[in-house]
Design a protein around this motif. Structure first.
Motif, PDB file in Angstrom:
ATOM      1  N   LYS A  14       7.725   2.929 -14.336  1.00 19.53           N
ATOM      2  CA  LYS A  14       7.261   2.216 -13.147  1.00 19.53           C
ATOM      3  C   LYS A  14       5.832   1.751 -13.375  1.00 19.53           C
ATOM      4  CE  LYS A  14       6.712   2.444  -8.128  1.00 19.53           C
ATOM      5  NZ  LYS A  14       6.979   3.208  -6.888  1.00 19.53           N
ATOM      6  N   ASN A  15       5.648   0.434 -13.352  1.00 19.75           N
ATOM      7  CA  ASN A  15       4.323  -0.150 -13.506  1.00 19.75           C
ATOM      8  C   ASN A  15       3.817  -0.611 -12.138  1.00 19.75           C
ATOM      9  OD1 ASN A  15       5.791  -1.130 -16.371  1.00 19.75           O
ATOM     10  ND2 ASN A  15       3.704  -0.334 -16.559  1.00 19.75           N
ATOM     11  N   VAL A  16       2.705  -0.031 -11.700  1.00 25.93           N
ATOM     12  CA  VAL A  16       2.062  -0.418 -10.444  1.00 25.93           C
ATOM     13  C   VAL A  16       0.837  -1.255 -10.805  1.00 25.93           C
ATOM     14  CG1 VAL A  16       0.962   0.380  -8.331  1.00 25.93           C
ATOM     15  CG2 VAL A  16       2.885   1.654  -9.296  1.00 25.93           C
ATOM     16  N   PHE A  17       0.767  -2.456 -10.263  1.00 21.30           N
ATOM     17  CA  PHE A  17      -0.291  -3.387 -10.623  1.00 21.30           C
ATOM     18  C   PHE A  17      -1.565  -3.116  -9.817  1.00 21.30           C
ATOM     19  CE2 PHE A  17       3.770  -5.406 -11.484  1.00 21.30           C
ATOM     20  CZ  PHE A  17       3.609  -5.836 -12.799  1.00 21.30           C
ATOM     21  N   ASP A  18      -2.642  -3.758 -10.229  1.00 22.16           N
ATOM     22  CA  ASP A  18      -3.908  -3.624  -9.509  1.00 22.16           C
ATOM     23  C   ASP A  18      -3.733  -4.095  -8.064  1.00 22.16           C
ATOM     24  OD1 ASP A  18      -4.950  -2.908 -11.935  1.00 22.16           O
ATOM     25  OD2 ASP A  18      -5.977  -4.807 -12.304  1.00 22.16           O
ATOM     26  N   GLN A  19      -4.344  -3.361  -7.134  1.00 16.89           N
ATOM     27  CA  GLN A  19      -4.413  -3.826  -5.753  1.00 16.89           C
ATOM     28  C   GLN A  19      -5.789  -4.449  -5.568  1.00 16.89           C
ATOM     29  OE1 GLN A  19      -3.805  -5.376  -3.185  1.00 16.89           O
ATOM     30  NE2 GLN A  19      -2.329  -3.984  -2.217  1.00 16.89           N
ATOM     31  N   ASN A  20      -5.829  -5.772  -5.750  1.00 14.01           N
ATOM     32  CA  ASN A  20      -7.089  -6.494  -5.673  1.00 14.01           C
ATOM     33  C   ASN A  20      -7.353  -7.088  -4.293  1.00 14.01           C
ATOM     34  OD1 ASN A  20      -7.895  -6.123  -8.414  1.00 14.01           O
ATOM     35  ND2 ASN A  20      -6.380  -7.662  -9.034  1.00 14.01           N
ATOM     36  N   ASN A  21      -6.476  -6.785  -3.334  1.00 10.82           N
ATOM     37  CA  ASN A  21      -6.651  -7.289  -1.975  1.00 10.82           C
ATOM     38  C   ASN A  21      -6.777  -6.120  -0.995  1.00 10.82           C
ATOM     39  OD1 ASN A  21      -6.318 -10.002  -2.878  1.00 10.82           O
ATOM     40  ND2 ASN A  21      -4.082  -9.719  -2.828  1.00 10.82           N
ATOM     41  N   PHE A  52     -12.482  -1.472   4.956  1.00 11.80           N
ATOM     42  CA  PHE A  52     -12.883  -0.093   4.694  1.00 11.80           C
ATOM     43  C   PHE A  52     -12.135   0.501   3.496  1.00 11.80           C
ATOM     44  CE2 PHE A  52     -11.863  -0.629   9.302  1.00 11.80           C
ATOM     45  CZ  PHE A  52     -13.036  -1.305   9.619  1.00 11.80           C
ATOM     46  N   GLU A  53     -11.424  -0.344   2.739  1.00  7.92           N
ATOM     47  CA  GLU A  53     -10.775   0.117   1.513  1.00  7.92           C
ATOM     48  C   GLU A  53     -11.515  -0.463   0.314  1.00  7.92           C
ATOM     49  OE1 GLU A  53      -6.075   0.656   2.729  1.00  7.92           O
ATOM     50  OE2 GLU A  53      -6.719  -1.246   1.851  1.00  7.92           O
ATOM     51  N   THR A  54     -11.211   0.070  -0.864  1.00  3.43           N
ATOM     52  CA  THR A  54     -11.728  -0.458  -2.115  1.00  3.43           C
ATOM     53  C   THR A  54     -10.562  -0.815  -3.025  1.00  3.43           C
ATOM     54  OG1 THR A  54     -11.878   1.773  -3.061  1.00  3.43           O
ATOM     55  CG2 THR A  54     -13.848   0.895  -1.979  1.00  3.43           C
ATOM     56  N   ARG A  55     -10.860  -1.612  -4.021  1.00  8.92           N
ATOM     57  CA  ARG A  55      -9.850  -2.009  -5.003  1.00  8.92           C
ATOM     58  C   ARG A  55      -9.262  -0.774  -5.677  1.00  8.92           C
ATOM     59  NH1 ARG A  55      -9.802  -2.126 -10.351  1.00  8.92           N
ATOM     60  NH2 ARG A  55      -8.527  -3.676 -11.452  1.00  8.92           N
ATOM     61  N   THR A  56      -7.962  -0.842  -6.026  1.00 10.45           N
ATOM     62  CA  THR A  56      -7.298   0.255  -6.728  1.00 10.45           C
ATOM     63  C   THR A  56      -6.717  -0.265  -8.031  1.00 10.45           C
ATOM     64  OG1 THR A  56      -6.689   1.270  -4.625  1.00 10.45           O
ATOM     65  CG2 THR A  56      -5.549   2.066  -6.582  1.00 10.45           C
ATOM     66  N   SER A  94      -3.010   6.461  -6.247  1.00 12.03           N
ATOM     67  CA  SER A  94      -2.215   5.480  -5.520  1.00 12.03           C
ATOM     68  C   SER A  94      -3.054   4.842  -4.419  1.00 12.03           C
ATOM     69  CB  SER A  94      -0.977   6.142  -4.919  1.00 12.03           C
ATOM     70  OG  SER A  94      -0.355   5.289  -3.968  1.00 12.03           O
ATOM     71  N   HIS A  95      -2.832   3.551  -4.186  1.00  7.86           N
ATOM     72  CA  HIS A  95      -3.560   2.869  -3.112  1.00  7.86           C
ATOM     73  C   HIS A  95      -3.196   3.440  -1.750  1.00  7.86           C
ATOM     74  CE1 HIS A  95      -5.986  -0.361  -1.480  1.00  7.86           C
ATOM     75  NE2 HIS A  95      -5.030  -0.659  -0.626  1.00  7.86           N
ATOM     76  N   LEU A  96      -2.012   4.086  -1.635  1.00  4.26           N
ATOM     77  CA  LEU A  96      -1.560   4.654  -0.371  1.00  4.26           C
ATOM     78  C   LEU A  96      -1.861   6.144  -0.258  1.00  4.26           C
ATOM     79  CD1 LEU A  96       1.858   2.877   0.283  1.00  4.26           C
ATOM     80  CD2 LEU A  96      -0.435   2.238   1.024  1.00  4.26           C
ATOM     81  N   SER A  97      -2.729   6.656  -1.118  1.00  2.00           N
ATOM     82  CA  SER A  97      -3.146   8.050  -1.019  1.00  2.00           C
ATOM     83  C   SER A  97      -4.349   8.157  -0.097  1.00  2.00           C
ATOM     84  CB  SER A  97      -3.506   8.609  -2.400  1.00  2.00           C
ATOM     85  OG  SER A  97      -4.112   9.877  -2.278  1.00  2.00           O
ATOM     86  N   ARG A  98      -4.265   9.034   0.901  1.00  2.00           N
ATOM     87  CA  ARG A  98      -5.392   9.256   1.806  1.00  2.00           C
ATOM     88  C   ARG A  98      -6.509  10.055   1.129  1.00  2.00           C
ATOM     89  NH1 ARG A  98      -5.311  12.099   5.778  1.00  2.00           N
ATOM     90  NH2 ARG A  98      -6.848  10.969   7.009  1.00  2.00           N
ATOM     91  N   LEU A  99      -6.241  10.548  -0.084  1.00  2.00           N
ATOM     92  CA  LEU A  99      -7.271  11.266  -0.833  1.00  2.00           C
ATOM     93  C   LEU A  99      -8.063  10.326  -1.738  1.00  2.00           C
ATOM     94  CD1 LEU A  99      -5.230  14.443  -1.850  1.00  2.00           C
ATOM     95  CD2 LEU A  99      -6.635  14.066   0.179  1.00  2.00           C
ATOM     96  N   LYS A 100      -7.706   9.046  -1.725  1.00  2.00           N
ATOM     97  CA  LYS A 100      -8.401   8.072  -2.578  1.00  2.00           C
ATOM     98  C   LYS A 100      -9.898   7.982  -2.293  1.00  2.00           C
ATOM     99  CE  LYS A 100      -8.734   3.246  -3.762  1.00  2.00           C
ATOM    100  NZ  LYS A 100      -8.828   1.956  -3.120  1.00  2.00           N
ATOM    101  N   PRO A 101     -10.355   7.962  -1.017  1.00  2.00           N
ATOM    102  CA  PRO A 101     -11.809   7.863  -0.775  1.00  2.00           C
ATOM    103  C   PRO A 101     -12.609   8.980  -1.420  1.00  2.00           C
ATOM    104  CG  PRO A 101     -10.600   7.377   1.238  1.00  2.00           C
ATOM    105  CD  PRO A 101      -9.599   7.878   0.249  1.00  2.00           C
ATOM    106  N   ASP A 102     -11.975  10.131  -1.673  1.00  2.00           N
ATOM    107  CA  ASP A 102     -12.657  11.252  -2.320  1.00  2.00           C
ATOM    108  C   ASP A 102     -12.427  11.264  -3.828  1.00  2.00           C
ATOM    109  OD1 ASP A 102     -13.642  12.337   0.128  1.00  2.00           O
ATOM    110  OD2 ASP A 102     -11.634  13.088   0.543  1.00  2.00           O
ATOM    111  N   ASN A 103     -11.816  10.161  -4.339  1.00  2.00           N
ATOM    112  CA  ASN A 103     -11.558  10.024  -5.780  1.00  2.00           C
ATOM    113  C   ASN A 103     -10.704  11.172  -6.321  1.00  2.00           C
ATOM    114  OD1 ASN A 103     -11.846   8.439  -8.135  1.00  2.00           O
ATOM    115  ND2 ASN A 103     -13.398   9.828  -8.927  1.00  2.00           N
ATOM    116  N   ILE A 104      -9.724  11.607  -5.524  1.00  2.00           N
ATOM    117  CA  ILE A 104      -8.822  12.684  -5.925  1.00  2.00           C
ATOM    118  C   ILE A 104      -7.525  12.074  -6.451  1.00  2.00           C
ATOM    119  CG2 ILE A 104      -7.455  14.634  -5.099  1.00  2.00           C
ATOM    120  CD1 ILE A 104      -9.673  15.250  -3.131  1.00  2.00           C
ATOM    121  N   HIS A 105      -7.139  12.472  -7.655  1.00  2.00           N
ATOM    122  CA  HIS A 105      -5.981  11.887  -8.315  1.00  2.00           C
ATOM    123  C   HIS A 105      -4.662  12.429  -7.743  1.00  2.00           C
ATOM    124  CE1 HIS A 105      -8.931  11.220 -11.797  1.00  2.00           C
ATOM    125  NE2 HIS A 105      -8.567  10.019 -11.375  1.00  2.00           N
TER     126      HIS A 105
END
Length: 752
Positions: free
Chosen positions: A675-682, A686-690, A727-738
């Motif tokens: 499964k290839n997930v592409f960059d989320q550039n949009n 209050f979000e950042t690029r993933t 993942s762009h849909l991870s609520r742990l993303k703002p804390d840079n948690i993988h």
């Protein structure tokens, strides 16, 4: 004379009601005339069926008089449908061999048809198939369906995302009733254990015609496992081990059926430690535990069918905040949630000669507690953040009791020519009460009422379906004091909406299917959006509700094209979803206690995209399957800003082998998936690029036959390269948690 007449009439009615109607026959291979063993014969309207014996013979008794559609399906053959008049003499049916995978009846749509016969495209997957692909939880499993993703807070909390919409914009149905468990919250999971769920169906797009408010984005419909066939008994012992979280899951099931009565009970439990990310770090407090009990009693005799189901689920889920203690313990740390969810449902069906009645009622009690490191009155004295909790449970900082009563009454009118019509009413009565020190939403009462009608018109190559619906939601809340001492006023609001849907399907020679559907939907604003006034610690902001919010109202156009040949299948789905008065949160420029203030506001939005896929199983290598699918969705406000929590584009390629034949070893399978997930550039506000990433998975398994029992074994691996990704849909993303790293799932199931 009058008494004699009444006695005669009662006798006549009783005879008609309890007269015995049977049907029997034989199923053969159309090419060889040999009998087909273990073919499924099913009457969707009656929800009754059986399987053929080694001679291809079948028999079903206690059927009501009338005309009913019969579906015959078997692995390796094209599914067959035909309207049967009951009572009927012995019938003989020939099935055509086909490499196309066996179709199932879709339950979430009103007329209970095969997928190829449905005007509306519905995705369906068995839970066993999702587990084969290594799903850790049910929420994780459904993300493997094209157009569906998972909004997660660690491994234990997940919510379905359908084409970019989630939370209160997606309805979840279980046991035939809508699941109500404070689903608006980001840190609230699905709350359903996969054990005891037979299959999942996904309606992608507005389904308010069938389900009312909150189905603006779609519906996730969970079908419970079936009872044992008539006059049989079954049992199962199932266990799973997950290498990453050192987790295990166990389940025991027993079921038995007579000709009229059916019983089923299943108990399950699961325990998981903190998961380990691809950079070899355990994510503190992502541990979760779950205990689940499912039971059912069914009764069916001629004109009546009843199904009483009960599900109790208790979940203890850690709320991750930052990486700290590296531990493999399974007891949660502070803060954590303790959730009890009870679902009791009763499905009643009455069959007449040319029509039927369907009444579903459901009762739910959701008790949600949250325990934090700082509670007043010294309730949690001595406990610090990240400290393991043992012994007596502390007092909850937050406790909410949500009670819900649902009803769904449908009348299947007598068929007029090629028209099938259903009319009905649906409703809900709900109360929310607070017992903890903190309040997320006030005490409130919600009353829903909806009335609808839908009809289906069938021609040889064309099918048309449409309907109209009216809904009213009455919402009353109490006033309350915020932590700052201000008062949030009570609310007394009514929300009304008219909605409709119309669709057409064209089918040519069982090979090409084209579907076009137009539908509207609506969502009344939830209590959090209307009444919030306090600090949202997880998001580091102060949130204010807006008591003047209006309905979200959407309109979607959906086009689906499908080509199926014996060894090649492809599909293209495209959609455009316009949402008026889309509700989102926006900064006001103020601060309260040094926290930025955000308020719920509305603006029109648009979502568009689709899915495309291909499936090749070349002759004569029918056991070989090559699959590829691509999915994309874009969401924007009319002001030009992108919507938050929109999944990135993805491409999934799967190579799998399935070998059904074998006297001792059967159902053999193996697969490898990338499964290839592409960059989320949009990114949204209050979000950042993933950044993008690729996940490699593989697995294999088999069934070992021991006479009347079967042992199923499987090993599946996800993220085999141990990729460190977010993942762009991870609520742990703002804390840079993988997200979760390499994980192997070892499964064993003994069925007797």
């Amino acid at each position: 004379m009058r008494n004699i007449f009444l006695i005669t009439l009662l006798f006549a009615v009783n005879t008609a009601l309890f007269s015995q109607n049977n049907i029997s026959g034989i199923i053969r291979n159309a090419e060889t005339s040999e009998p087909v063993f273990s073919a499924n014969i099913y009457f969707p309207q009656l929800e009754k069926g059986t399987m053929t014996n080694t001679e291809g013979e079948f028999s079903i008794s206690n059927l009501p008089q009338g005309n009913y559609k019969m579906v015959v399906s078997s692995i390796g053959f094209a599914s067959f449908t035909q309207e049967i008049s009951i009572p009927s003499g012995e019938i003989e049916i020939s099935l055509k061999p086909s490499a196309i995978e066996m179709e199932e009846v879709i339950v979430s749509t009103p007329f209970h048809q095969l997928q190829s016969e449905n005007v509306m495209k519905v995705e369906r997957e068995s839970v066993s198939e999702l587990n084969r692909k290594g799903a850790v939880t049910l929420s994780d499993g459904i993300s493997q369906i094209a157009g569906v993703d998972n909004l997660s807070t660690g491994a234990g909390i997940g919510k379905p995302v359908i084409r970019g919409l989630s939370s209160n914009r997606v309805l979840v149905y279980t046991q035939g009733v809508r699941l109500e468990n404070q689903q608006y919250g980001d840190e609230h999971g699905l709350g359903v254990n996969s054990k005891g769920i037979g299959s999942v169906e996904v309606i992608k797009g507005p389904a308010s015609l069938l389900y009312g408010s909150d189905a603006i984005g779609g519906v996730l419909y969970l079908n419970p496992e079936k009872y044992a066939p008539a006059n049989s008994t079954g049992a199962a012992v199932e266990s799973d081990y997950f290498s990453n979280s050192l987790g295990y899951q166990a389940s025991l099931m027993a079921k038995t059926s007579t000709e009229k009565l059916k019983f089923l009970v299943r108990g399950s439990q699961a325990y998981h430690s903190d998961y380990k990310s691809g950079d070899d770090v355990r994510i503190t407090n992502t541990r979760f535990n779950e205990r689940d009990l499912k039971a059912g009693i069914g009764f069916q005799h001629n004109k009546y069918k009843g199904d009483l189901r009960y599900n109790f689920n208790r979940s203890e889920i850690g709320i991750p905040e930052e990486i700290g203690i590296q531990s493999t313990e399974k007891e949660p740390l502070l803060p954590y949630q303790n959730i009890d969810n009870h679902v009791l449902s009763l499905d009643n069906k009455l069959y007449f000669a040319k029509s039927s009645l369907d009444l579903k009622v459901g009762y739910q009690f959701n008790n949600r507690k949250e325990f934090e490191e700082h509670n007043e009155e010294g309730h949690d004295e001595g406990h610090e953040e990240g400290e393991e909790v043992s012994g007596e449970e502390p007092e909850p900082a937050l406790e909410m009791h949500l009670e819900t009563l649902n009803y769904n009454f449908k009348y299947n009118l007598p068929k007029i020519g090629n028209f099938e019509t259903i009319a009905g009413v649906q409703g809900m009565y709900q109360t929310n009460k607070n017992f903890g020190e903190e309040l997320l939403i006030p005490d409130a009462e919600t009353v829903d009422f909806g009335v609808f009608a839908t009809t289906h018109y069938h021609l040889e190559n064309w099918d048309f379906q449409g309907g109209l619906r009216f809904d009213n939601r009455s919402l009353n809340s109490n006033s309350y004091l915020t932590e700052e001492g201000s008062t949030v006023e009570s609310i007394d609001r009514n929300f009304n909406s008219f909605n409709g849907a119309i669709g057409a399907k064209y089918q040519y020679d069982q090979k090409f299917i084209a579907r076009l559907n137009l539908a509207s939907g609506f969502r009344a604003p939830n209590l959090s959006e209307l009444t919030s006034d306090g600090e949202h610690h997880g998001a580091n902001r102060y949130e204010k509700g807006n008591s003047q919010l209006k309905n979200e109202q959407n309109f979607q156009v959906d086009l689906a094209l499908e080509l199926r040949t014996p060894h090649f299948e492809t599909f293209i789905n495209a959609f455009n979803n316009s949402v008026n008065d889309y509700i989102f949160i926006s900064p006001t420029g103020e601060t309260i206690d040094s926290s930025p203030v955000f308020q719920y506001v509305q603006e029109n939005a648009n979502l568009y995209g689709g899915e495309i896929g291909i499936h090749i199983h070349p002759h004569p290598l029918d056991w070989l399957h090559l699959e590829s699918s691509f999915e994309t969705v874009t969401g924007k406000l009319t002001s030009g800003s992108y919507l938050p929590l929109i999944p990135a584009n993805s491409l999934t390629n799967t190579f799998r082998v399935e070998l059904e034949e074998g006297k001792t070893f059967s159902g053999k399978y193996a697969f490898i998936r990338l499964k290839n997930v592409f960059d989320q550039n949009n990114p949204g506000m209050f979000e950042t690029r993933t950044g993008g990433y690729g996940l490699l998975g593989a697995g294999f398994g088999t069934s070992i036959n021991f006479g009347d029992s079967v042992l199923e074994l499987g090993i599946n691996g996800n993220n085999l390269l141990d990729k460190a990704y977010i993942s762009h849909l991870s609520r742990l993303k703002p804390d840079n948690i993988h997200n979760i790293g390499r994980n192997f799932m070892i499964s064993a199931s003994w069925k007797i």
